[in-house]
Design an enzyme around this catalytic site. Structure first.
Site, PDB file in Angstrom:
ATOM      1  N   ARG A  53      -6.968 -10.696  -6.621  1.00 23.40           N
ATOM      2  CA  ARG A  53      -6.513  -9.330  -6.333  1.00 23.40           C
ATOM      3  C   ARG A  53      -5.232  -9.065  -7.120  1.00 23.40           C
ATOM      4  O   ARG A  53      -4.717  -9.937  -7.791  1.00 23.40           O
ATOM      5  CB  ARG A  53      -6.300  -9.138  -4.814  1.00 23.40           C
ATOM      6  N   ALA A  55      -3.354  -5.695  -9.418  1.00 23.69           N
ATOM      7  CA  ALA A  55      -3.894  -4.829 -10.468  1.00 23.69           C
ATOM      8  C   ALA A  55      -4.187  -5.552 -11.794  1.00 23.69           C
ATOM      9  O   ALA A  55      -5.325  -5.516 -12.285  1.00 23.69           O
ATOM     10  CB  ALA A  55      -2.950  -3.643 -10.670  1.00 23.69           C
ATOM     11  N   ARG A  90     -13.305  -2.089  -7.178  1.00 21.30           N
ATOM     12  CA  ARG A  90     -12.133  -1.570  -6.460  1.00 21.30           C
ATOM     13  C   ARG A  90     -11.685  -0.295  -7.186  1.00 21.30           C
ATOM     14  O   ARG A  90     -11.566  -0.291  -8.411  1.00 21.30           O
ATOM     15  CB  ARG A  90     -11.010  -2.608  -6.395  1.00 21.30           C
ATOM     16  N   GLN A 202      -0.391  -9.846   2.460  1.00 14.51           N
ATOM     17  CA  GLN A 202      -0.180 -10.430   1.123  1.00 14.51           C
ATOM     18  C   GLN A 202       1.264 -10.915   0.939  1.00 14.51           C
ATOM     19  O   GLN A 202       1.519 -11.838   0.182  1.00 14.51           O
ATOM     20  CB  GLN A 202      -0.503  -9.402   0.028  1.00 14.51           C
ATOM     21  N   ASP A 243      -0.274  -0.255  -8.544  1.00 17.49           N
ATOM     22  CA  ASP A 243      -1.672  -0.262  -8.984  1.00 17.49           C
ATOM     23  C   ASP A 243      -1.971   0.851  -9.975  1.00 17.49           C
ATOM     24  O   ASP A 243      -2.968   0.819 -10.682  1.00 17.49           O
ATOM     25  CB  ASP A 243      -2.594  -0.140  -7.772  1.00 17.49           C
ATOM     26  N   ASN A 253       0.797   2.240  -4.681  1.00 16.85           N
ATOM     27  CA  ASN A 253       0.928   0.799  -4.411  1.00 16.85           C
ATOM     28  C   ASN A 253       0.473   0.534  -2.986  1.00 16.85           C
ATOM     29  O   ASN A 253       0.098   1.454  -2.249  1.00 16.85           O
ATOM     30  CB  ASN A 253       2.378   0.334  -4.643  1.00 16.85           C
ATOM     31  N   LYS A 254       0.511  -0.716  -2.611  1.00 16.45           N
ATOM     32  CA  LYS A 254       0.022  -1.154  -1.302  1.00 16.45           C
ATOM     33  C   LYS A 254       0.570  -0.282  -0.180  1.00 16.45           C
ATOM     34  O   LYS A 254       1.739   0.080  -0.170  1.00 16.45           O
ATOM     35  CB  LYS A 254       0.424  -2.624  -1.106  1.00 16.45           C
TER      36      LYS A 254
HETATM   37  O1  MRU Z   1      -4.955  -4.784  -2.387  1.00 13.52           O
HETATM   38  P1  MRU Z   1      -4.192  -5.656  -3.351  1.00 13.52           P
HETATM   39  O2  MRU Z   1      -3.692  -6.913  -2.731  1.00 13.52           O
HETATM   40  O3  MRU Z   1      -4.954  -5.890  -4.631  1.00 13.52           O
HETATM   41  O4  MRU Z   1      -2.926  -4.779  -3.721  1.00 13.52           O
HETATM   42  C1  MRU Z   1      -1.983  -5.304  -4.619  1.00 13.52           C
HETATM   43  C2  MRU Z   1      -0.822  -4.434  -4.815  1.00 13.52           C
HETATM   44  O5  MRU Z   1      -0.721  -3.360  -4.252  1.00 13.52           O
HETATM   45  C3  MRU Z   1       0.181  -4.873  -5.841  1.00 13.52           C
HETATM   46  O6  MRU Z   1       1.471  -4.495  -5.466  1.00 13.52           O
HETATM   47  C4  MRU Z   1      -0.176  -4.204  -7.167  1.00 13.52           C
HETATM   48  O7  MRU Z   1      -1.501  -4.474  -7.488  1.00 13.52           O
HETATM   49  C5  MRU Z   1       0.700  -4.681  -8.267  1.00 13.52           C
HETATM   50  S1  MRU Z   1       0.239  -6.314  -8.809  1.00 13.52           S
HETATM   51  C6  MRU Z   1       1.274  -6.747 -10.061  1.00 13.52           C
END
Ligand code: MRU
Length: 348
Positions: A53, A55, A90, A202, A243, A253-254
């Site tokens: 997982r 981005a 995704r 995470q 993302d 972002n998350k």
């Molecule tokens: O759902 P995820 O765990 O893939 O989400 C990840 C994030 O939101 C990260 O902060 C984002 O992808 C940046 S990764 C360098």
């Protein structure tokens, strides 16, 4: 990245070159389990089910997924079908589409017999470039952190981060974590507040694991704690990954990132977003146009981890209906700066 004292990368080709090896992040930090992905379906499942997982990492995995598909069927129809499968895995992180576009553009002009090898080569290059982009982000972020620390040289520099934008989410270094790793290695006393990042945790599971492996002092906090810590002057800066950043600078972002940006704004804490150009989406006007992934309510309703005996168990958190939007959008006006491979930008 440093894993159990060894410098390695979070994605690599298998010894025979025909597949890839990734860390199965579903088992971290309790178990370090490398898995091999050897075909399109395996790559698609690994991305969709979040074995891997983040981005840039899902972009890299998808690039190899397309190469593995072309090794079986290199026709135009095969290319289109594999692209379609992977791009659907995704919806939110733009790196996924970017990486697939890169591989498709590299192989489309070629005869079928040359496509798989060219796709693998392009995927390798994407990985090499990602590691270099993240290292450059780290260098620019390091200068920023050095300046911040100089304001209060007698105490550790406190950084708050959300989710995992570390080396597990990229090929190496991470985005938000790269400045932190470089600052730590440069002798700046950095301490990280790690948002647990419900519902999938995470932060508590992955970012804390990374920081432990690198020896960076850190403390896991409940997602709700950041506002108080900022109010108390215990956060010098927030650094998050992303993302997708849209043309107007909005940051996806998350889920929960937006609330941290609001709290940072209210408390005069600088809020930085770390990203490589591969996460910038100039074709999308603003955050309102980004598809927000809706994940299973089960992720909110259940928690999984080892019990006191070490046995992995799943417990219920609630039996009421739950909603699980996976990302949110932080408006550009709340962003102090974008830490990129080209420097720290005030606007994108
Ligand atoms: O759902 P995820 O765990 O893939 O989400 C990840 C994030 O939101 C990260 O902060 C984002 O992808 C940046 S990764 C360098």
């Amino acid at each position: 990245m440093i894993l159990e004292g060894t410098h390695t990368r979070s994605i690599a080709r298998t010894a025979d070159g025909q597949g890839i090896r990734i860390l199965d992040q579903r088992h971290l930090p309790w178990e370090i389990r490398w898995v091999e992905l050897r075909d399109l379906d395996a790559a698609a499942v690994a991305i969709r089910e979040m074995w891997t997982r983040g981005a840039p990492m899902i972009g890299a995995t998808a690039a190899y997924g397309l190469a593995m598909a072309l090794a079986v069927d290199a026709s135009d129809a095969g290319l289109d079908a594999a692209y379609g499968t992977l791009v659907e895995t995704r919806p939110t992180a733009i790196n996924l589409r970017w990486a697939l576009d890169q591989v498709r553009a590299a192989v489309q002009p070629l005869p079928e017999g040359e496509r798989a090898a060219a796709a693998f080569a392009r995927a390798d290059a994407i990985c090499d470039e990602d590691a270099e982009l993240c290292r450059a982000i780290g260098e620019h972020g390091l200068a920023l952190l050095r300046d911040l620390h100089a304001k209060n040289p007698d105490r550790p520099l406190n950084i708050l981060t959300h989710c995992n934008a570390g080396w597990l989410a990229t090929v190496d270094y991470g985005t938000a974590t790269a400045p932190i790793y470089l600052a730590h290695d440069a002798g700046i006393p950095v301490h990280v507040w790690v948002d647990e990042t419900r519902p999938r945790n995470q932060g508590a599971l992955l970012t804390a694991f990374e920081l432990r492996n690198h020896g960076v002092p850190h403390t896991v906090i409940a997602d709700n704690a950041g506002g108080l810590l900022m109010m108390q002057g215990q956060v010098d800066a927030v650094i998050v990954g992303t993302d997708r950043v849209t043309a107007n600078g909005d940051v996806c972002n998350k889920i929960g990132t937006y609330l941290k940006a609001l709290a940072a704004h209210d408390n005069g804490v600088p809020f930085y977003v770390a990203l490589p150009y591969t996460t910038f989406d100039p074709a999308t006007a603003s955050g309102a146009d980004i598809p927000i992934e809706a994940r299973s309510a089960e992720e909110v309703m259940r928690l999984t981890g080892p019990d006191e005996t070490g046995r992995i168990a799943t417990i219920r958190v609630t039996d009421s209906p739950a909603l699980n939007p996976a990302f949110d959008v932080t408006p550009a006006r709340l962003v102090t700066g974008y830490i990129t491979e080209r420097g720290v930008l005030a606007t994108i």
